[in-house]
Design a protein around this motif. Structure first.
Motif, mmCIF file in Angstrom:
data_model
loop_
_atom_site.group_PDB
_atom_site.id
_atom_site.type_symbol
_atom_site.label_atom_id
_atom_site.label_comp_id
_atom_site.label_asym_id
_atom_site.label_seq_id
_atom_site.Cartn_x
_atom_site.Cartn_y
_atom_site.Cartn_z
ATOM 1 N N UNK A 227 15.936 80.080 37.771
ATOM 2 C CA UNK A 227 16.345 79.607 39.096
ATOM 3 C C UNK A 227 15.641 80.397 40.187
ATOM 4 N N UNK B 33 24.462 88.307 25.253
ATOM 5 C CA UNK B 33 24.685 87.463 26.407
ATOM 6 C C UNK B 33 23.873 87.883 27.615
ATOM 7 N N UNK B 34 23.699 89.187 27.770
ATOM 8 C CA UNK B 34 23.064 89.661 28.994
ATOM 9 C C UNK B 34 21.607 89.205 29.109
ATOM 10 N N UNK C 133 18.213 82.899 32.431
ATOM 11 C CA UNK C 133 18.612 81.795 33.299
ATOM 12 C C UNK C 133 18.353 82.114 34.753
ATOM 13 N N UNK C 134 18.710 83.325 35.139
ATOM 14 C CA UNK C 134 18.535 83.715 36.536
ATOM 15 C C UNK C 134 17.054 83.756 36.897
ATOM 16 N N UNK D 243 21.499 85.696 30.196
ATOM 17 C CA UNK D 243 21.854 85.539 31.609
ATOM 18 C C UNK D 243 20.636 85.786 32.485
ATOM 19 N N UNK D 244 19.888 86.832 32.146
ATOM 20 C CA UNK D 244 18.726 87.157 32.970
ATOM 21 C C UNK D 244 17.662 86.074 32.844
#
Lengths: 359, 171
Positions: B31, B20-21, B27-28, B24-25
């Motif tokens: 943005x 998951x981590x 996606x971040x 997450x990165x």
């Protein structure tokens, strides 16, 4: 008498900073989301034709909230309905009392500790404040006399249970490493250098703890990846029966909590007011160079460092809010109980092992 | 029944996705890249430097308008002859074809033997009109067109939404 005056000035400084930053964050949230999504964002409110990137929307929003009808539903428990937003807001603000924004300021032979409350159990105070803060939303949900609001409040309290434990345990590592619950001593010890070069910040000694704290902290702000208690448009949250400035207070509470979490992240994991290599008498670089500064400059630089760190983390939390979709409710429980909590415990055990080995 | 056999990527998450981590990165990162690039473009354009791209895709509507397609069906108008009379011969074709029944024509007689009829009244109720354009296609005289480019049709009452022949003729 002078003591009381100094305390009042400190409270005014901290409250002024927090509330202004929270108001600015309402603007930053709109603008940052717009820039992320290739839009322009709110820019129409103007004073004498001056738009200033939509900064006047803060004032316009506040004016709108204050002049709107304050509707209380017939079935509501009137007193608690009115008190709930203030409970939320008050306890969210209370957490800032123990955040150190500097070490000591020496003025005219007097030593002023730069924090409102010099508590040796500082972090427990914040835990207590945040645990009480959730009462605001639970009471708001219950007293509204609406099933949707009650369910929202329930979701809020259950989310709190799932995260507070992981949140607390994720910090144990920090207190094992720095050997104190007093936030100022934690910050002071983060000023030490590791191997003479690296500042001994929490992020260096507790990287896993940082990630866990960040994840659980975002759940505490009740904002988007974890906004199940609020769920603005689809699942309907605890403040559905609120209007006007009471709703505004709940809205602001989220931003105040965002700042509190940012301040805690900065204080516990990024050295608080410490700047790397800045000693009380000036910069002392590991390669031998020195640059001596007077006391006031050092205190000012440290304050600016803390503010910049807080603003950075506010930015990060807003970026996270505009990046991820909401968790489903069972996924949130899974994450809290089955992932974050065991990892936090593992982090504590690992930290203990490493600390024993070093000794 | 015909169907498409759609092959999907496996719905099982890979090991990397389940941690998951990293995701997450990822996606971040997207943005944050948008944020930094757009903010830089805004800042550069604020200083008056022209860039190929804009920081936002927004059109600031009342001041800035998107170009309209020439085929777009906008508010109706009635065309005129050279002498200023409406081209309309009150043949009732548009009134007949109109699916929303929003056109109302009263015909009058003209002494001119080439024209014979003209509309005494020609009302379009724009509150009812569905902007299908059938009236334009049905017209044998090219008397009604939907090319004014007017999109903002609003009023405080239903009566004002009924456009009479004068308003339609004046464009």
């Amino acid at each position: 008498m002078a003591e009381a005056g100094i305390a009042l000035i400190k409270i005014a400084v901290v409250l002024g900073f927090v509330l202004n930053l929270a108001a600015l964050l309402t603007w930053a949230e709109r603008k940052q989301s717009a820039v992320i999504q290739d839009r322009i964002g709110a820019n129409r409110a103007s004073v004498f034709g001056l738009r200033l990137f939509g900064l006047f929307h803060i004032a316009a929003d506040a004016l709108k909230m204050l002049t709107k009808e304050d509707h209380v539903p017939q079935t509501a428990e009137k007193f608690i309905h009115g008190a709930a937003p203030f409970i939320s807001f008050f306890f969210a603000l209370m957490g800032f009392a123990v955040i150190p924004f500097g070490d000591v300021l020496r003025v005219g032979g007097r030593e002023i500790p730069l924090r409102i409350l010099d508590l040796n159990i500082g972090i427990l105070f914040i835990f207590a404040a945040i645990a009480l803060e959730i009462y605001g939303s639970v009471l708001a949900g219950w007293s509204s006399g609406s099933h949707y609001a009650t369910l929202g409040g329930m979701r809020g309290s259950v989310q709190m249970f799932s995260y507070e434990i992981a949140w607390g345990v994720s910090l144990l590592g920090i207190f094992m490493v720095y050997d104190s619950l007093d936030l100022n001593r934690v910050v002071l010890r983060q000023g030490d250098l590791l191997w003479g070069v690296l500042p001994k910040w929490g992020i260096v000694t507790q990287p896993l703890g940082f990630l866990l704290f960040l994840a659980a902290g975002m759940a505490i702000t009740k904002r988007v990846p974890f906004d199940l208690p609020e769920g603005e448009s689809e699942i309907i949250g605890y403040f559905v029966e609120y209007s006007g400035m009471k709703f505004g207070l709940f809205f602001l509470t989220d931003f105040v909590l965002t700042i509190l979490i940012s301040a805690l992240l900065a204080t516990l994991f990024f050295g608080g007011y410490q700047l790397p290599y800045l000693e009380p008498d000036g910069f002392r670089f590991p390669w031998g160079a020195t640059w001596s500064l007077d006391h006031y400059t050092v205190v000012f630089l440290q304050f600016v460092a803390l503010v910049l760190k807080i603003v950075f983390f506010c930015w990060l939390l807003l970026a996270v809010r505009w990046t991820y979709p909401r968790f489903r409710y069972d996924q949130l429980m899974d994450l809290g109980w089955k992932v974050l909590f065991p990892l936090a415990v593992a982090n504590v055990i690992l930290t203990g092992l490493v600390l024993t080995l070093i000794e | 029944m015909a169907y498409y056999n759609v092959s999907r990527p496996s719905e099982k998450l890979t090991w990397r996705e389940r941690i998951y981590l990293p995701e997450l990165f990822k996606g971040l990162r997207i943005t944050t890249r948008h944020f930094v690039v757009n903010l830089a473009l805004h800042a550069v354009r604020l200083l008056g430097i022209k860039t190929r791209r804009r920081g936002a895709v927004t059109f600031q509507y009342p001041e800035e308008r998107r170009p309209l397609s020439p085929r777009l069906r906008t508010r109706h108008r009635l065309t005129k002859r050279e002498d200023g009379m409406p081209r309309c011969v009150a043949c009732m074709m548009c009134e007949t074809v109109c699916p929303a029944d929003c056109i109302y024509i009263v015909a009058g007689e003209l002494p001119d033997p080439n024209v014979e009829k003209y509309p005494v009244r020609f009302d379009i109720d724009l509150g009812v009109c569905v902007f299908c354009g059938f009236c334009v296609e049905a017209c044998p005289e090219d008397a009604i067109r939907m090319d004014t480019g007017i999109l903002e049709i609003a009023s405080d009452s239903r009566e004002e939404m009924i456009y009479s022949i004068d308003r339609l003729l004046s464009g």
